[in-house]
Every structure is written in C-alpha cells, then in structure tokens.
Design a protein around this motif. Structure first.
Motif, mmCIF file in Angstrom:
data_model
loop_
_atom_site.group_PDB
_atom_site.id
_atom_site.type_symbol
_atom_site.label_atom_id
_atom_site.label_comp_id
_atom_site.label_asym_id
_atom_site.label_seq_id
_atom_site.Cartn_x
_atom_site.Cartn_y
_atom_site.Cartn_z
ATOM 1 N N ALA A 41 0.840 -1.199 0.000
ATOM 2 C CA ALA A 41 0.000 0.000 0.000
ATOM 3 C C ALA A 41 0.885 1.263 0.000
ATOM 4 O O ALA A 41 1.923 1.285 0.672
ATOM 5 C CB ALA A 41 -0.912 0.004 1.223
ATOM 6 N N PRO A 42 0.538 2.304 -0.752
ATOM 7 C CA PRO A 42 -0.702 2.476 -1.526
ATOM 8 C C PRO A 42 -0.646 1.929 -2.944
ATOM 9 O O PRO A 42 -1.438 2.348 -3.796
ATOM 10 C CB PRO A 42 -0.859 3.994 -1.546
ATOM 11 N N GLY A 43 0.279 1.018 -3.243
ATOM 12 C CA GLY A 43 0.359 0.423 -4.558
ATOM 13 C C GLY A 43 1.156 1.262 -5.542
ATOM 14 O O GLY A 43 1.737 2.298 -5.197
ATOM 15 N N LEU A 44 1.172 0.790 -6.778
ATOM 16 C CA LEU A 44 1.857 1.519 -7.833
ATOM 17 C C LEU A 44 1.048 2.755 -8.205
ATOM 18 O O LEU A 44 -0.066 2.655 -8.718
ATOM 19 C CB LEU A 44 2.032 0.617 -9.063
ATOM 20 N N VAL A 45 1.613 3.924 -7.913
ATOM 21 C CA VAL A 45 0.976 5.180 -8.312
ATOM 22 C C VAL A 45 1.541 5.551 -9.677
ATOM 23 O O VAL A 45 2.710 5.946 -9.804
ATOM 24 C CB VAL A 45 1.227 6.305 -7.289
ATOM 25 N N PHE A 46 0.723 5.405 -10.708
ATOM 26 C CA PHE A 46 1.144 5.644 -12.089
ATOM 27 C C PHE A 46 0.436 6.897 -12.567
ATOM 28 O O PHE A 46 -0.752 6.883 -12.863
ATOM 29 C CB PHE A 46 0.766 4.442 -12.958
ATOM 30 N N ALA A 47 1.148 8.008 -12.597
ATOM 31 C CA ALA A 47 0.520 9.296 -12.906
ATOM 32 C C ALA A 47 1.209 9.992 -14.065
ATOM 33 O O ALA A 47 1.382 11.218 -14.059
ATOM 34 C CB ALA A 47 0.530 10.182 -11.665
ATOM 35 N N ASP A 48 1.615 9.225 -15.092
ATOM 36 C CA ASP A 48 2.143 9.856 -16.294
ATOM 37 C C ASP A 48 1.062 10.759 -16.894
ATOM 38 O O ASP A 48 -0.123 10.399 -16.923
ATOM 39 C CB ASP A 48 2.541 8.799 -17.319
ATOM 40 N N ALA A 49 1.466 11.921 -17.372
ATOM 41 C CA ALA A 49 0.508 12.872 -17.947
ATOM 42 C C ALA A 49 0.986 13.306 -19.328
ATOM 43 O O ALA A 49 2.171 13.608 -19.524
ATOM 44 C CB ALA A 49 0.358 14.092 -17.041
ATOM 45 N N ALA A 50 0.064 13.319 -20.290
ATOM 46 C CA ALA A 50 0.403 13.711 -21.649
ATOM 47 C C ALA A 50 0.596 15.224 -21.749
ATOM 48 O O ALA A 50 -0.034 15.999 -21.033
ATOM 49 C CB ALA A 50 -0.696 13.267 -22.605
ATOM 50 N N VAL A 51 1.488 15.630 -22.656
ATOM 51 C CA VAL A 51 1.726 17.037 -22.960
ATOM 52 C C VAL A 51 1.572 17.214 -24.470
ATOM 53 O O VAL A 51 2.181 16.468 -25.253
ATOM 54 C CB VAL A 51 3.132 17.482 -22.518
ATOM 55 N N THR A 52 0.780 18.165 -24.874
ATOM 56 C CA THR A 52 0.584 18.422 -26.300
ATOM 57 C C THR A 52 0.795 19.905 -26.594
ATOM 58 O O THR A 52 0.585 20.769 -25.741
ATOM 59 C CB THR A 52 -0.837 18.010 -26.744
ATOM 60 N N GLY A 53 1.213 20.167 -27.810
ATOM 61 C CA GLY A 53 1.327 21.545 -28.269
ATOM 62 C C GLY A 53 2.490 22.315 -27.699
ATOM 63 O O GLY A 53 2.535 23.550 -27.808
ATOM 64 N N VAL A 54 3.479 21.647 -27.109
ATOM 65 C CA VAL A 54 4.636 22.340 -26.530
ATOM 66 C C VAL A 54 5.901 21.799 -27.193
ATOM 67 O O VAL A 54 6.193 20.608 -27.112
ATOM 68 C CB VAL A 54 4.717 22.134 -24.998
ATOM 69 N N GLY A 55 6.646 22.657 -27.854
ATOM 70 C CA GLY A 55 7.911 22.275 -28.445
ATOM 71 C C GLY A 55 9.045 22.407 -27.449
ATOM 72 O O GLY A 55 8.976 23.196 -26.501
ATOM 73 N N ALA A 56 10.097 21.631 -27.676
ATOM 74 C CA ALA A 56 11.256 21.722 -26.778
ATOM 75 C C ALA A 56 11.870 23.109 -26.811
ATOM 76 O O ALA A 56 12.395 23.601 -25.802
ATOM 77 C CB ALA A 56 12.287 20.668 -27.161
#
Length: 875
Positions: free
Chosen positions: A466-481
């Motif tokens: 507990a609390p387990g695998l916290v998988f919080a990847d978040a997508a990003v769009t429209g942003v160039g390096a």
C-alpha cells in the motif's frame, strides 16, 4: 543546467553522481581479534579453539577450519579475507564462494544465487532477515562488507536451520564485544574513483569495542560499528528492440525494431549501524541485546534516446547476414525518435533488534532469542519525455554491439522536438517479522549418541505494498522543446561507450532534471493541472499475513574414536497464510475485495554423515528435504498495469496467484575433502536436487480499460532436476625460497545442469539466470608487511528471459559469458596503520546479450572501472 546528480562535481569529498538505467518501471575494519569461531546459524557449534586472525593465511585457515569441523557442507569466508578485495557489499564478497553466482547491478554485485537458485534463506546471527520488495529474501547488497565478521554458506540443510532456502542458507555473522581480548578501536577510510563518471566519493567505517570485569558479576561488553559508503557510478546501456517480421524488406525477413541508448549516472549510498551489549554473569550464562540498521539508496539520473523502425527504408542500404533472412544493416527513413530523461531513485531501509540469552549447566544447554525486523523499499520515477523524427536512422548489427547513426536531422536542435509527456511513478513495499526461538540440548553419556537437540520457533510476518503503484504519467501536447529552453540541455555524456569503437547516437538534446524530484512543480511548469493521485489502482494493492510454527529434533552421533560423525533430524513446519487484495469481477467489470486463507504442514527430514577415513581425508554425505514459499507478490491477487507511453504494443502487466503452492525439493550431496595442512586444502562435491513445482510465469495478451497488455502470471510448473559438481581449494607455495613462499592461489569451479521445461519456449532449458559453468581464480601474495590479491570471477552464458515476436515465435534471451577482474595491494606500515590501493572491474567488462544468436543482439552494458585509495587505523 544539470540535475543534482549530474552537478556532483569532481571534488573528492562531494556526494557522487550515480549509474545504471532502468528504462521504465518495471573501508575496512580488519579486526585483528583473538576470537572463538562463532556457532552456526542453528545450534551446532564449531569446537572452541582460540584462533588469532592475523593476515591472509590466518583468515583462510579460519574459514577452512569452519568448513572442516561442520557436519553440514558449508563454505565460509571471514572478515580479514572479505576485506582483502574491493568488495563494497556482502553480495560481492559472496561471489568468491564456490557454487555462488551473482548478477551485476550498476556495476556492483546484485542478486545472489546458490547452486543456481535464487531461493536462498538469509539469516543475521542466526535470525531471519529480509528486504521488502517483490521477493521474500534478503538483498545482500544492503549490508556493507565492512560490518560482517564472517559469512557461512550452508549448501545442505539440517533440522535446526530455518526452512525456506531451496538453494541454501547464508548466515551473516557480526562481531560481538566478548570476542575481543580487550578494548578495540578500528577506523578506516577510502576514496573511490569511477573512471566513466569521472568523480570521486568517500567511504568510512569504524568499530569501537570494550569489555569490563564486574566485581562479582562476571563480564560486560559493548560494541558499536558504523559504515558510511558513497560510490559515484556511470553505466552505458545500448538495447536493440525485439526483432520484427518485415516482408516488405524480403519475404520472411526479420530486422531489429529500434535502438535504445541510455547513459545513467548517480550515487549509491550505504549507511549501516550495529550495536551489541553482552553480559556473562558467570560461566555458562549469557544475556545479550543487539540492534542494527541499514539504508541502501541509489540516486540515478538517466538520459535515453530511442530511434525506431519506420514504415519506409532505403532499399540500397539493406544487407543481410550471410546465408540468413536476418537484416544486418538498414537505413530507415523518417524514423520516430524519442528522448526520455528521468530521475529513478530506489531505497532499501532495514532494521533489526533482538534480545536473548544462554544457560549452560552440566549436560543441559538452553538458548532463547526474541527478535523483530522491519523493512521498507520504495521506487521513485519522474521526468519529461519528448520526441521527433529523424530523416535517416541507420543500424548495423555486425559488431559486438550494434552501431547506430542518425543523418539528415540535427538532434541537438530543440526545434526538432515536441514534448509528449511527464512521467511520475512510485511503488512502495513494506514488511515486518517478529520471531521467538528456543533451542535446547542434552548431552548423553552414550558411546554413539552424543546428545539430543530440539527447539521451537514461532514467527509472524506481514507484507504489503500500500498504496500500490501510483502511475501518474501525464500527456503534454502543443509544446515544443524550443518553447521551454530552460528544460532542455545538450547531452553531457557524448562519449557513449568510450574505448569500444562502437558508433552511437551522441549529439542530441536531453531533458533538464532540476525539477524531476519535485514532481508537482514539474507538472505545473507544463500546465498539467491533474493532481497526482494519493494511491494506485486498488487492483494493484495487496496485504499478506503469514504465521509459521516450527519444531525440530535432531540427534548427533559419533563413533570410531571420532572418525565417524553425523546427525539425523526432523523439522515440522506449519504455515498459515491470509491474503487480501482486489480482483475484477468478470460479470460486472467492477473491482471487488478478495480474501483467501491457506495453511499447510511440511515434514522436513535430514541426515548428515562425516567420515575421516584416512589421515587428512574426509568424506561427507547429506540427504534432506527443503521448501521455499512463493514470494508475497506471487501470492497476491493484484494486477499491476504499466502502459508504455512510447509504444502501446509494449504495454505490460503483472499479476499474482493466491493458489500457488510452495516449491519443495529432495536433496542428495556427496563430498570428499583433502586437508593439505599448511599448504592448503581442496574439496569436490556432487549434488542432486529433485525439485517439485517450480514457479514459472506465463504471458498472454489481456484487454484492460480498452488497451491490450501482455500480462505475466505465475503458476506451479512441472518438476525439475538440478545436479552439479563443485571443485574448490587453496594452495600455498610454502616450498619456494625466500619471499617467493608468500605466493598462493585460490580456485573454484562449479558445473550445474538444471534442465527444466520452459513453457514460454516450449522446450527444456537451464533455469533462468543460471550459468552452467562458473569459476573463480584468486592469486595471493603475503610477505612481511605486503599483501596482494588479484581475483578473476567468470561465468558462462545464461538464459535471461524470453521475448515473443509477432509472426515469428518466441526467442530466448541469453547473456553471454563474461569475467570480472578485481585487485588490491596492501601495505602494513606499522601495527596501527595499513594503507591499500584497490581496483574493481579493471578490464571494464562489457556485458552483452542476444536473442539466441549473435545476429539478433539484445543489449550491451558498460560500467566504470573503480579505483580506491584507503587506510585503516587500529588502536
């Protein structure tokens, strides 16, 4: 800008920068002590002879004496011998024991196997210890080598030894104050340099011990030992994607799907403290209290570039391996490129405490021990991902590791990349164990039957994630390096795989990791408003309680004026498990709690026989039954899903099976030993293990939340037989004149055949992670104040896994054989001061694996050479 780990600098006293890559989740206290050899992990004691451990020869003689006097087949190494080589942890010290193999982790010793089996029971001063995680065993890399007085590796089982070690039992012995003649203070320091990371880090160790005579109340002793290690490291990893079937290249053609090239740097930190109080109020009476704490932390920054096969290629570039349909060289057009920069930190934190005592009166002896241990493990993973397209991506697989090149696109220009996501993952494990043990012995006035021994042990162990695998990847769009110049930087490690001549992708942008360890700030910088969830999917969380009740009896016997000795015994163990978690309901699709209780009883007989049939010759035989329980994660009903943000075809899942049964084994060992006196000794051991119900994993495609995952689930497989030979010994050239007589050699060779059915491959193979052949060769020299060693550790190829290839089948993955060279030179300046120059991985070994053939490369790894300069003071 650079991250904290990359900014470590080149000061000898800086915190270091650390190594190795995981691409997705997935000093020396040479105690010159006059001491009695300690008792075994159970109740059998080595005959009490006073041994002064001074110098290389004495330490080897002590280890040989332990081996000679035991009824069990056991190999030992003692403190002075451990610290003659640059071993950072117990794991590395174990690699030089006959029959032991280790896997490498960030260039150090990692997973330990005994006779090819990872199911190894671990004890600390006879008490069970463990590291919280996916398994139930102890990570021997957690303890610095300086803190142990000796290591005993039990190859055979007896009734008084803890159950659980299918491969064997490893007992770590720490020092106690009443082992020393008087007051002792030992301090050591060394500075370690990694030649790839180009950084230095210090390591320190100290031991203070004293004993006092109490008027009319016996003796009291106290001891404290401390070790603080830092090691900076770097690891370069080059992986080739799984083969692809591409009929558009040629009918039935297979080709490497991608390249993944990672440089990882960081710091490994070990900290450990142990303390002991010992009171002997009178002869045959003793009380003790001891406690220890260890923390092992890996701080890692990684930069990884991936280039993948595309839908188009240059037909003129295609070259096949001669006589095959496997592509050797190809140039892909408009190939996808992604760059992952991430922080990956892993921590182990263990604590143990115990109180106990001994009462010995006449023919009666009783020992009691109460102990508690807890362990915490956590993985942290965070960082930005961005990607683009390469006009041309060329792969050539003809070398020892593939050559790669990108042309037509400037990978060092941020304008060619766009952000795709921000990664965040954490995964904890917790465990605790409380155990009480009582052992007794009655000495008998009998010609043959020497005594009766018996004991009870009660243990309660808990584990959860507990609390387990916290998988919080978040997508990003429209942003160039190029839109966020402060979050990218040129690759600071453009010398990828230095000295190998292997062409690689070197000049490219990487992410800046200054905010990687502040994940909330990193997400806010990219406009991500979704909060990080406080816990993972309920399907991934599990909790297990395990209670064991064990009792044993055994009877040592002796005859023929002591030339024949042995013992017979029986251990009975009752195991009760309570498993809690969640499962998906097939009918409703909802998540529902599940609780499963299970119990079973095992009867584990054993017998040992030792016959000294000629002067200096000893024969041994041992039979036993052993068991190993499934790991807690294998027993859990949970399901963990790990999406792949770059290629959904590589989505993975892991699930447990509460219905798993223990793995049980019947064992036979035969050995012969020859004691050469002052010149050395050698031994030959043959063994067979008939193993029932090995736990294997089967992977199948499953659909969850509309996405397909390749989910691996464990099951009890068919029986297997493991058999082998161990040959080991040491020899000193005492007959040579003058200083030449200081030369000696230690050597060992192990052969293990472990044919078992591999369901993934549909054929019989060696056990995964096991080399059929392994060897150690150590050159020794001691003359006057000078001591030197050079050690070569070698293992041949081993099965490291399997991979399914769409349209082709399942390929085995093999790590090729490799050697590891370490050396040390020590000079005893005077009775108080010793200085040492040491080196590890002196040949800078490159480890290589492939999918069953050199024409299908899988991965190559390159680690630092490690150099150190140290000094030890004794008062």
């Amino acid at each position: 800008m650079k991250s904290k780990a990359q900014k470590a600098g080149h000061s000898p006293w800086s915190p270091a920068t650390a190594v190795m890559v995981l691409a997705a989740l997935p000093a020396a206290s040479h105690a010159q002590a006059q001491a009695e050899p300690p008792e075994a992990a159970g109740t059998e004691a080595v005959p009490a002879q006073r041994i002064v451990v001074r110098g290389q020869r004495a330490s080897l003689d002590t280890a040989q004496a332990i081996k000679r006097e035991h009824l069990a087949i056991v190999d030992s190494v003692v403190a002075d011998d451990i610290l003659r080589l640059p071993d950072f942890s117990v794991s590395e010290a174990l690699q030089r024991v006959t029959g032991v193999q280790i896997q490498r982790d960030r260039g150090e010793g990692g997973i330990v196997t005994v006779r090819g089996l990872t199911q190894v029971e671990a004890t600390l001063n006879g008490r069970e210890v463990f590291t919280a995680g996916v398994g139930r065993t102890f990570d021997f890399a957690d303890i610095p080598a300086e803190l142990v007085a000796g290591i005993d590796v039990y190859k055979t089982s007896s009734a008084d030894l803890l159950e659980g070690g299918l491969g064997g039992l490893v007992d770590l012995r720490t020092r106690r104050p009443l082992d020393f003649v008087g007051r002792q203070f030992i301090a050591s320091a060394r500075l370690v340099h990694g030649d790839l990371v180009k950084n230095d880090a210090p390591q320190y160790a100290a031991l203070a011990s004293d004993r006092w005579s109490l008027s009319g109340a016996g003796e009291l002793g106290a001891l404290v030992a401390v070790s603080l290690q830092r090691r900076t490291w770097r690891e370069d990893q080059k992986s080739t994607g799984t083969p692809l079937l591409r009929d558009d290249i040629a009918p039935g053609a297979t080709v490497a799907s991608s390249t993944s090239e990672t440089t990882s740097v960081g710091t490994r930190r070990r900290a450990a403290v142990s303390g002991v109080l010992q009171w002997r109020p009178a002869a045959g009476r003793e009380l003790y209290a001891e406690a220890s704490w260890q923390e092992f932390k890996t701080i890692q920054d990684s930069d990884q570039i991936n280039a993948s096969a595309s839908s188009t290629f240059d037909p003129a570039s295609v070259v096949f391996f001669p006589g095959s349909s496997e592509v050797q060289r190809i140039t892909w057009l408009n190939a996808p490129v992604s760059i992952l920069s991430y922080a990956r930190d892993l921590i182990d934190r263990n604590q143990q405490a115990a109180i106990g005592g001994l009462w010995h009166e006449g023919n009666f002896k009783v020992k009691a021990d109460l102990s508690h241990a807890n362990s915490y493990n956590n993985l942290f993973f965070s960082g930005p991902f961005f990607g683009g397209t390469a006009a041309q991506f060329t792969q050539d697989l003809s070398g020892r590791a593939p050559s790669t090149q990108v042309t037509g696109t400037d990978l060092s220009n941020p304008a060619n990349f766009r952000y795709t996501g921000i990664a965040y993952r954490t995964r904890p494990f917790h465990g605790e164990l409380t155990a009480a043990r009582v052992d007794g012995e009655i000495v008998l006035d009998s010609t043959w039957l020497r005594s009766l021994q018996g004991g009870l042990r009660l243990a309660k162990r808990r584990a959860h994630n507990a609390p387990g695998l916290v998988f919080a990847d978040a997508a990003v769009t429209g942003v160039g390096a190029a839109d966020k110049p402060g979050f990218v930087q040129p690759n600071p490690y453009g010398d990828f795989f230095p000295g190998t001549g292997i062409a690689s992708l070197r000049d490219y942008m990487v992410g800046n990791l200054d905010l990687a360890r502040d994940p909330q700030a990193l997400r806010e910088a990219f406009g991500i408003t979704a909060p990080i969830p406080p816990e993972g999917n309920p399907l991934s969380v599990w909790h297990i309680d395990e209670k064991t009740q064990a009792a044993y009896v055994q009877a040592p016997f002796e005859g023929l004026d002591g030339l024949l000795a042995g013992r017979i015994g029986l251990r009975a163990v009752r195991t009760a498990e309570a498993v809690e978690g969640h499962q998906s309901s097939p009918s409703t699709g909802t998540v529902e709690p599940i609780a499963i209780d299970n119990s079973y009883t095992d009867w584990l007989p054993s017998a040992d026989l030792r016959w000294r049939f000629m002067p200096r010759w000893t024969a041994r035989a041992a039979v036993s039954k052993t068991l190993t329980r499934p790991t807690f994660e294998q027993l859990s009903p949970s399901l963990t899903l790990v999406p792949n943000p770059i290629d959904p075809r590589l989505n993975q899942g892991f699930a447990g099976n509460p219905g798993l049964k223990p793995v049980r084994s019947s064992n036979l060992d035969l050995a012969i030993e020859n004691d050469l006196g002052a010149m050395g000794a050698w031994s030959l051991t043959g063994f067979v293990k008939w193993v029932d119900g090995f736990i294997a994993n089967a992977s199948n495609d499953e659909t969850h939340d509309g996405q397909v995952y390749r989910v691996s689930r464990p099951y009890n497989s068919q029986s297997a037989r493991i058999q082998g030979l161990e040959l080991g010994g040491q020899y000193f050239f005492s007959g040579l004149p003058g200083a030449w007589r200081g030369f000696g050699v230690q050597a060992s060779y192990t052969y293990i055949d472990s044919q078992t059915l591999n369901t993934a491959l549909g054929t019989r193979t060696q056990l995964q992670g096991l080399s059929r052949n392994s060897a150690n060769l150590v050159g020794l020299y001691e003359s006057g104040p000078v001591t030197a060693r050079i050690a070569w550790n070698w293992r041949d190829r081993f099965l490291s896994g399997s991979t399914a290839v769409a349209g082709v089948g399942v390929f085995p993955a093999y790590t090729q054989g490799y050697g590891w060279l370490d050396a040390s030179l020590q000079w005893r300046v005077n009775e108080s001061l010793t200085v040492a120059l040491e080196g590890g991985n002196l040949t800078r070994t490159m480890r290589v694996s492939n999918y069953g053939s050199p024409t299908r490369p899988q991965m190559a790894l390159l680690n630092d050479r490690q150099y150190s300069l140290g000094a030890t003071l004794r008062f």
